[in-house]
Design an enzyme around this catalytic site. Structure first.
Site, PDB file in Angstrom:
ATOM      1  N   ASP A  72      35.321  69.966  57.833  1.00 35.22           N
ATOM      2  CA  ASP A  72      35.971  68.662  57.656  1.00 35.22           C
ATOM      3  C   ASP A  72      35.708  67.778  58.867  1.00 35.22           C
ATOM      4  O   ASP A  72      35.280  68.238  59.922  1.00 35.22           O
ATOM      5  CB  ASP A  72      37.483  68.820  57.420  1.00 35.22           C
ATOM      6  CG  ASP A  72      38.187  69.511  58.577  1.00 35.22           C
ATOM      7  OD1 ASP A  72      37.605  70.483  59.151  1.00 35.22           O
ATOM      8  OD2 ASP A  72      39.308  69.101  58.922  1.00 35.22           O
ATOM      9  N   GLU A 126      40.424  71.535  59.689  1.00 33.45           N
ATOM     10  CA  GLU A 126      40.592  71.836  61.120  1.00 33.45           C
ATOM     11  C   GLU A 126      41.160  70.636  61.845  1.00 33.45           C
ATOM     12  O   GLU A 126      41.838  70.780  62.848  1.00 33.45           O
ATOM     13  CB  GLU A 126      39.253  72.238  61.737  1.00 33.45           C
ATOM     14  CG  GLU A 126      39.372  72.835  63.149  1.00 33.45           C
ATOM     15  CD  GLU A 126      39.306  71.792  64.274  1.00 33.45           C
ATOM     16  OE1 GLU A 126      39.621  72.157  65.415  1.00 33.45           O
ATOM     17  OE2 GLU A 126      38.947  70.619  64.022  1.00 33.45           O
TER      18      GLU A 126
END
Lengths: 354, 354
Positions: A72, A126
């Site tokens: 991400d 994350e």
């Protein structure tokens, strides 16, 4: 579904991965593409957990390593799709950390018989809160998948090796006074004035430099916010100083809390975030072999990263990835292609014993 | 239109006036009612300017006084209509300052031949910004209406005489640093830490007590707000301390600014509000006569009030009204009926020479 070619040059693969937007919470499409690419390698056993992809070799090696990266990014700001500028790739995710993911994906498919068994992990969420973090989710639901002797996270280190990480603590420190009209201030107690000694402590604080397993960690103590005040004609009855403390991995979270409480004794101190650091763990043989193969001098990592989750499992872990960490989240995020190839070469040398 | 009976007991008239809501900007209905009540007195020449009502005697006296009160209130908070609690009237506006308005309206209609000529003024928009203030508007558009030898404002003084007022200054004092990630704080400059000496100055400041025309004014210097911070992991690059200074009326506005700039030399200081104080002016004969008639020992007024507008015109002015000023704007605003009658008696004694 976008198709990723894991045999492409790692720089081209970086651009292809960056050009599939995957802001936290929206990783499914990219996870699909990575899963499909990994499944092209018959030597990998591939699993999908939410938007995390886990791909393992099962060669019966004495040693297993985890090599992981998050897929991400923070929000896009007009910086996708990527573009080339000289010898750099420019765009969201190039540094944090899709270049690292590209290198990992290429090597996962390429190296059928690595020296240690490898658990490749590409995970989601994350960049957001702890409870959403994909690695944390695996840790809760499938801790067996994280079992290893050593772990490498592909977070940007400018192709250097950064070991462990500092711990991170945030506290809200409050003073309380009594409101009064500012024309008759003597009837009140000014909470902002009461905060003067807090700022004095912060301004005078001399952070330690602490050697841990051969690396020197710089600690930090900073006000990251301050607020107080009711109106322009009112003596304020509350003031809050928001403090951030980064502490060396040799200090436990409890010791860090005690240090902050001692520094600000007599004040209302609320711990609002607390994460233990991680020792670099470079003294285990597999870590030494990695450092030797890569040929880079390990440095301490100051920011907190997911290596600390491995450290908490007793798995030594380091950061190793392309890109300048100072450019992470910056709108002009950009990665030198040479660093992508350097990390690729370093990991390949180690994994193939070349 | 609500009808006010100016011959009613001043306590009853207070309740009637409070029960006509007149939050700043919404005074028209109450102004209409006051204008109509004033027009019942043939000895008054009544004018209307916006929502200000001006009612004057023209007896050819050597002395003219202004007796004024504002008719707006801060917002209602479930405290209208008024109610009686023991010997107090409870509700919005009872203290600030409709009890004063009631006394003034009653005496304006009652006393056909006051010792000095009187200009009664009831005005709008006192509780909001300067540019809307009804007295300020008259000052700009009809300064002739404010010509007088002495002025009395009916602001709450608990039926005492409060002379003049302190000046009022607000300043924003800023520090500037340089942003950096909090994990690598040494790359930045923490603006909140740079503000520590500002708070030290404020905390250590010993305000003066200054005698002016026989009254002792207490000065004040306070932080009324502080703000800074970007995010929990960023070294902040700016911090602002909002400072309020109340200064004795013997000090000019320019001197007060110079004092603040000297105290915070080297910092970015922006003056955001500045109002000169007002000397009590109790040394002029008409003021002495008023003090003697009322029989109260004058005290200094610490808060800034519209008396300063008269002082700026060279007209000595005092505050004299029912109600505890500490309860102004409070949701449990309440006025003792005895104070309403005391102020009524004091003004009547002076105006009738009784």
């Amino acid at each position: 579904m976008p198709v990723l070619d894991p045999t492409a040059d790692a720089a081209d693969l970086t651009r292809a991965i960056c050009d599939v937007p995957s802001v936290s919470g929206d990783e499914a499409l990219l996870a699909d593409a990575i899963e499909a690419a990994a499944r092209t390698a018959p030597h990998l056993e591939v699993q999908r957990h939410g938007d995390a992809v886990v791909a393992r070799t099962h060669l019966g090696r004495a040693t297993r390593v985890v090599i992981a990266g998050h897929i991400d990014t923070v929000p896009i700001n007009g910086n996708v799709p990527t573009r080339l500028e000289g010898d750099e790739i420019v765009g969201r995710g190039t540094v944090d950390m899709k270049a690292g993911v590209a290198v990992q994906l290429r090597l996962a498919v390429e190296i059928a018989e690595p020296v240690p068994d490898v658990t490749w992990i590409w995970y989601d969420h994350e960049e957001v809160s702890d409870d959403l973090n994909g690695l944390n989710r695996l840790l809760r639901e499938r801790p067996d998948l994280l079992e290893a002797d050593f772990a490498i996270l592909g977070e940007p280190t400018a192709a250097g090796i950064e070991g462990g990480c500092n711990g991170n603590l945030r506290a809200e420190i409050r003073t309380f006074g009594r409101r009064a009209h500012a024309a008759r201030g003597w009837a009140g107690v000014n909470a902002i004035h009461l905060a003067a000694p807090i700022l004095d402590v912060l301004a005078a604080y001399e952070p330690r430099q602490v050697e841990v397993d051969g690396l020197v960690y710089r600690e930090q103590l900073n006000a990251v916010g301050i607020s107080g005040g009711v109106a322009g004609n009112v003596i304020p009855d509350e003031c809050m100083v928001h403090v951030n403390h980064r502490f060396a991995p040799s200090r436990s979270a409890e010791e860090a809390v005690a240090h902050i409480r001692e520094l600000f004794e007599g004040y209302d101190v609320r711990i609002v975030d607390l994460a233990q650091g991680a020792r670099p763990g470079l003294d285990v043989p597999v870590a030494r072999a990695f450092v030797d193969a890569v040929g880079a001098e390990p440095r301490p990592k100051f920011g907190w990263t997911d290596v600390a989750r491995f450290a908490a499992l007793g798995v030594p872990a380091v950061n190793y990835g392309p890109g300048d960490p100072m450019l992470a989240h910056a709108d002009d995020e950009r990665v030198p292609i040479a660093q992508i190839h350097a990390v690729e070469a370093g990991l390949r040398a180690w994994l193939t014993g070349a």
